[in-house]
Motif scaffolding. Structure first.
Motif, PDB file in Angstrom:
ATOM      1  N   ARG A 345      26.495  46.234  43.656  1.00  0.00           N
ATOM      2  CA  ARG A 345      26.728  45.384  42.488  1.00  0.00           C
ATOM      3  C   ARG A 345      26.420  43.942  42.862  1.00  0.00           C
ATOM      4  O   ARG A 345      26.769  43.486  43.944  1.00  0.00           O
ATOM      5  CB  ARG A 345      28.202  45.521  42.100  1.00  0.00           C
ATOM      6  CG  ARG A 345      28.648  44.621  40.997  1.00  0.00           C
ATOM      7  CD  ARG A 345      30.063  44.960  40.571  1.00  0.00           C
ATOM      8  NE  ARG A 345      31.031  44.294  41.428  1.00  0.00           N
ATOM      9  CZ  ARG A 345      32.095  44.872  41.966  1.00  0.00           C
ATOM     10  NH1 ARG A 345      32.346  46.154  41.758  1.00  0.00           N
ATOM     11  NH2 ARG A 345      32.916  44.180  42.722  1.00  0.00           N
ATOM     12  N   SER A 347      26.751  39.905  41.404  1.00  0.00           N
ATOM     13  CA  SER A 347      27.207  39.032  40.324  1.00  0.00           C
ATOM     14  C   SER A 347      26.897  37.584  40.646  1.00  0.00           C
ATOM     15  O   SER A 347      26.847  37.176  41.807  1.00  0.00           O
ATOM     16  CB  SER A 347      28.694  39.234  40.038  1.00  0.00           C
ATOM     17  OG  SER A 347      29.442  38.888  41.159  1.00  0.00           O
ATOM     18  N   TRP A 360      27.898  36.673  35.329  1.00  0.00           N
ATOM     19  CA  TRP A 360      27.033  37.736  34.834  1.00  0.00           C
ATOM     20  C   TRP A 360      26.556  38.565  36.022  1.00  0.00           C
ATOM     21  O   TRP A 360      26.583  38.087  37.159  1.00  0.00           O
ATOM     22  CB  TRP A 360      25.855  37.170  34.034  1.00  0.00           C
ATOM     23  CG  TRP A 360      24.865  36.363  34.814  1.00  0.00           C
ATOM     24  CD1 TRP A 360      23.688  36.788  35.335  1.00  0.00           C
ATOM     25  CD2 TRP A 360      24.976  34.968  35.155  1.00  0.00           C
ATOM     26  NE1 TRP A 360      23.050  35.759  35.980  1.00  0.00           N
ATOM     27  CE2 TRP A 360      23.815  34.626  35.881  1.00  0.00           C
ATOM     28  CE3 TRP A 360      25.925  33.972  34.908  1.00  0.00           C
ATOM     29  CZ2 TRP A 360      23.585  33.344  36.367  1.00  0.00           C
ATOM     30  CZ3 TRP A 360      25.698  32.697  35.394  1.00  0.00           C
ATOM     31  CH2 TRP A 360      24.547  32.387  36.113  1.00  0.00           C
ATOM     32  N   TYR A 362      25.002  42.767  37.493  1.00  0.00           N
ATOM     33  CA  TYR A 362      24.541  44.123  37.262  1.00  0.00           C
ATOM     34  C   TYR A 362      25.203  45.042  38.274  1.00  0.00           C
ATOM     35  O   TYR A 362      25.247  44.752  39.467  1.00  0.00           O
ATOM     36  CB  TYR A 362      23.012  44.190  37.384  1.00  0.00           C
ATOM     37  CG  TYR A 362      22.497  45.597  37.288  1.00  0.00           C
ATOM     38  CD1 TYR A 362      22.659  46.330  36.115  1.00  0.00           C
ATOM     39  CD2 TYR A 362      21.879  46.210  38.374  1.00  0.00           C
ATOM     40  CE1 TYR A 362      22.226  47.645  36.026  1.00  0.00           C
ATOM     41  CE2 TYR A 362      21.425  47.522  38.297  1.00  0.00           C
ATOM     42  CZ  TYR A 362      21.607  48.230  37.116  1.00  0.00           C
ATOM     43  OH  TYR A 362      21.176  49.516  37.041  1.00  0.00           O
ATOM     44  N   ASP A 363      25.729  46.137  37.761  1.00  0.00           N
ATOM     45  CA  ASP A 363      26.408  47.127  38.587  1.00  0.00           C
ATOM     46  C   ASP A 363      25.533  48.383  38.597  1.00  0.00           C
ATOM     47  O   ASP A 363      25.452  49.096  37.583  1.00  0.00           O
ATOM     48  CB  ASP A 363      27.786  47.394  37.953  1.00  0.00           C
ATOM     49  CG  ASP A 363      28.630  48.342  38.782  1.00  0.00           C
ATOM     50  OD1 ASP A 363      28.050  49.246  39.420  1.00  0.00           O
ATOM     51  OD2 ASP A 363      29.863  48.179  38.762  1.00  0.00           O
ATOM     52  N   GLN A 368      25.132  49.368  34.437  1.00  0.00           N
ATOM     53  CA  GLN A 368      25.386  48.448  33.344  1.00  0.00           C
ATOM     54  C   GLN A 368      25.370  47.001  33.821  1.00  0.00           C
ATOM     55  O   GLN A 368      25.731  46.704  34.956  1.00  0.00           O
ATOM     56  CB  GLN A 368      26.738  48.763  32.699  1.00  0.00           C
ATOM     57  CG  GLN A 368      26.709  50.137  32.003  1.00  0.00           C
ATOM     58  CD  GLN A 368      28.065  50.600  31.573  1.00  0.00           C
ATOM     59  OE1 GLN A 368      28.641  50.068  30.641  1.00  0.00           O
ATOM     60  NE2 GLN A 368      28.586  51.582  32.276  1.00  0.00           N
ATOM     61  N   ALA A 369      24.975  46.141  32.915  1.00  0.00           N
ATOM     62  CA  ALA A 369      24.974  44.704  33.183  1.00  0.00           C
ATOM     63  C   ALA A 369      26.033  44.069  32.294  1.00  0.00           C
ATOM     64  O   ALA A 369      26.405  44.645  31.264  1.00  0.00           O
ATOM     65  CB  ALA A 369      23.609  44.115  32.872  1.00  0.00           C
ATOM     66  N   TRP A 370      26.523  42.894  32.697  1.00  0.00           N
ATOM     67  CA  TRP A 370      27.571  42.269  31.893  1.00  0.00           C
ATOM     68  C   TRP A 370      27.487  40.749  31.916  1.00  0.00           C
ATOM     69  O   TRP A 370      26.852  40.159  32.792  1.00  0.00           O
ATOM     70  CB  TRP A 370      28.956  42.716  32.380  1.00  0.00           C
ATOM     71  CG  TRP A 370      29.428  41.985  33.609  1.00  0.00           C
ATOM     72  CD1 TRP A 370      30.218  40.872  33.645  1.00  0.00           C
ATOM     73  CD2 TRP A 370      29.110  42.280  34.973  1.00  0.00           C
ATOM     74  NE1 TRP A 370      30.416  40.465  34.949  1.00  0.00           N
ATOM     75  CE2 TRP A 370      29.749  41.320  35.780  1.00  0.00           C
ATOM     76  CE3 TRP A 370      28.335  43.271  35.595  1.00  0.00           C
ATOM     77  CZ2 TRP A 370      29.641  41.309  37.176  1.00  0.00           C
ATOM     78  CZ3 TRP A 370      28.225  43.261  36.986  1.00  0.00           C
ATOM     79  CH2 TRP A 370      28.875  42.289  37.751  1.00  0.00           C
ATOM     80  N   SER A 389      28.585  43.847  27.551  1.00  0.00           N
ATOM     81  CA  SER A 389      27.848  44.622  28.551  1.00  0.00           C
ATOM     82  C   SER A 389      26.809  45.496  27.881  1.00  0.00           C
ATOM     83  O   SER A 389      26.828  45.686  26.665  1.00  0.00           O
ATOM     84  CB  SER A 389      28.815  45.484  29.359  1.00  0.00           C
ATOM     85  OG  SER A 389      29.452  46.410  28.519  1.00  0.00           O
ATOM     86  N   LEU A 401      17.160  39.243  36.935  1.00  0.00           N
ATOM     87  CA  LEU A 401      18.121  38.642  36.001  1.00  0.00           C
ATOM     88  C   LEU A 401      17.649  37.220  35.755  1.00  0.00           C
ATOM     89  O   LEU A 401      17.684  36.379  36.660  1.00  0.00           O
ATOM     90  CB  LEU A 401      19.535  38.630  36.596  1.00  0.00           C
ATOM     91  CG  LEU A 401      20.133  39.989  36.959  1.00  0.00           C
ATOM     92  CD1 LEU A 401      20.063  40.212  38.469  1.00  0.00           C
ATOM     93  CD2 LEU A 401      21.586  40.072  36.506  1.00  0.00           C
ATOM     94  N   LEU A 414      17.167  40.581  31.082  1.00  0.00           N
ATOM     95  CA  LEU A 414      17.278  41.503  32.202  1.00  0.00           C
ATOM     96  C   LEU A 414      16.048  42.372  32.291  1.00  0.00           C
ATOM     97  O   LEU A 414      15.523  42.803  31.244  1.00  0.00           O
ATOM     98  CB  LEU A 414      18.451  42.454  31.971  1.00  0.00           C
ATOM     99  CG  LEU A 414      19.840  41.860  32.059  1.00  0.00           C
ATOM    100  CD1 LEU A 414      20.825  42.847  31.454  1.00  0.00           C
ATOM    101  CD2 LEU A 414      20.194  41.567  33.507  1.00  0.00           C
TER     102      LEU A 414
END
Ligand code: FRU
Length: 454
Positions: A345, A347, A360, A362-363, A368-370, A389, A401, A414
């Motif tokens: 992950r 961030s 922000w 991405y995992d 999923q991205a958030w 997300s 990103l 993204l």
């Protein structure tokens, strides 16, 4: 307000000098000018007394505000609509005249490149005796040599399609809906022809809904399909959303751009009247170019790229895993390319001296991205929810990103524009540090931070 609200005025996004702005209207290109008309209350920073405000730009990032173009009159407010080139020389605006009891479509012409408009004497040109019939979007259809209009029966959740050769006489061709997520009202339909990556094109019908969007309030859904000049037929009736953020509404595309190019209102009706920006409210997204990508999982879906950034001055700011030399009082472009293990992950956060954070990431494990705007202190209101997300194409481990932060706006592109998240963000104190952290294996192969100035 917490401090001086002028800190929230974006530098490369359009915002009105004072008053209230909502939907983009009348997007048309003429004599090397991009026109941006918009829903505008010149008197107060709250919705009401709607006129058409006006701005122009040569490059989509430096905007000049011009006088109000279309007025509220005794007949009603000037609600959303669009503009086309008529007879090669005039700008024709088609908009909704809205009174308490009626919404009907009107026409006005400009022979001075949109500086002033003369209302057509025979208005309204399209009237169904309805109080819920609005937001005409008109474009020239090459194939039938005719103008086409999409317009909504808002409360009935239908998009009607009309045709006309002269903008005055309209004949109904077809209807679409109820379909997708209905919300309370359908608003601001936008039908566009979009190129696919494999060299063809398909048609996309975007429909804004308010309230009742899945994230709350207003949002923009779309359908991909075909338009034969009469009827729009979707490939699937499944709804997709143009943007996974909370603040992307009333998307409209330039009626005469060679490739689809659009702007949306960067806000949400749930809190648009309350944002802490002082005597002005409302900001537009960056202009975006649209394409269509295909995958087995998602079928055709819209991709988006910011347009116009190449026209700005870019100054690179050297950064590492944590850098406190980041000028958050300027527009920032933060572009990272990341290779992740399947369980990793990444961030990123922008931080202020007040310990505020915009985060922000991405995992890869969750796929999923958030975006999390929850730890910023400049605005709080019951509907100003903070986390957004999106589900990314399964198996994605390498991702880019591309974020644009501009004082009170955040847009995250993204995976080369495959997914985009847009939201307002209100730091009490603008950020000065950028930090990233990686959990699990992987590496940030490239991180570039640029200050963007007009
Ligand atoms: C969408 C909308 C439109 C209407 C306009 C009024 O945000 O509600 O349906 O034309 O705003 O300002």
């Amino acid at each position: 307000y917490l401090g001086d609200p002028s800190k929230y005025r974006p530098t490369i996004h359009y915002s009105p000098p004072s008053g209230f702005m909502n939907d983009p209207n009348g997007l048309v290109i003429k004599d090397h000018e991009f026109h941006l008309f918009y829903q505008y209350d010149p008197y107060a920073p709250i919705i009401g007394n709607v006129h058409w405000g006006h701005a122009v730009s040569g490059d989509l990032v430096r905007w000049v505000t011009l006088p109000v173009a279309i007025n509220e009159t005794a007949a009603g407010q000037a609600f959303s609509g669009s503009a086309v080139i008529f007879n090669n020389s005039l700008i024709a605006a088609i908009y909704t005249r809205a009174s308490e009891t009626k919404q009907a479509q009107e026409l006005a012409f400009s022979s001075d490149n949109g500086r002033t408009f003369q209302e057509y004497k025979g208005n309204p040109v399209l009237d169904r005796n309805s109080d819920s019939f609005r937001d005409p979007q008109v474009f020239w259809d090459e194939r039938t040599h005719e103008y086409k209009m999409t317009v909504v029966k808002a409360r009935k959740h239908q998009v009607l399609i009309y045709g006309s050769r002269d903008l005055v006489n309209w004949r109904e061709l077809s209807s679409f809906g109820p379909a997708g997520i209905l919300g309370i009202d359908y608003e601001c339909p936008n039908l566009m022809r979009v190129p696919t990556e494999d060299g063809h094109y398909k048609w996309v019908l975007a429909i804004s809904i308010n309230p009742g969007s899945p994230l709350g309030g207003s949002g923009t859904q779309y359908f991909v399909g075909d338009f034969d000049g009469t009827t729009f037929t979707p490939d699937y009736y499944e709804t997709k959303f143009v943007d996974f953020g909370k603040d992307f509404y009333a998307l409209q595309t330039y009626s005469n751009a060679r490739a689809p190019l659009g702007i949306a209102w960067l806000s949400n009706w749930q809190y648009a009247n309350f944002t802490p920006t002082g005597d002005w409210r409302g900001v537009m997204t960056l202009a975006r170019g649209f394409g269509l990508r295909y995958t087995e999982d998602f079928k055709y879906f819209l991709t988006q790229k910011p347009v116009g950034l190449e026209n700005l001055y870019r100054r690179e700011v050297p950064v590492g895993a944590e850098s406190c030399s980041v000028p958050g009082d300027k527009a920032l472009e933060i572009h990272a390319i990341v290779e992740l293990g399947p369980r990793s992950r990444i961030s990123f956060s922008l931080l202020s001296e007040n310990h505020e954070q915009l985060v922000w990431g991405y995992d890869a494990n969750a796929g999923q991205a958030w975006i999390d705007r929850g730890r910023t202190f400049g605005f709080s209101q019951r509907f100003f929810t903070d986390k957004m997300s999106v589900a990314v194409i399964p198996g994605t481990t390498n991702i880019d990103l591309h974020a644009i932060f501009d004082k009170s706006t955040f847009e995250l592109f993204l995976d080369d524009g495959t997914f985009v998240g847009t939201c307002l963000v209100f730091f009490e104190k603008l950020p000065n540090c950028l930090r990233y952290s990686l959990v699990g294996d992987g590496r940030v192969t490239n991180l570039t931070v640029n200050v963007l100035t007009p």
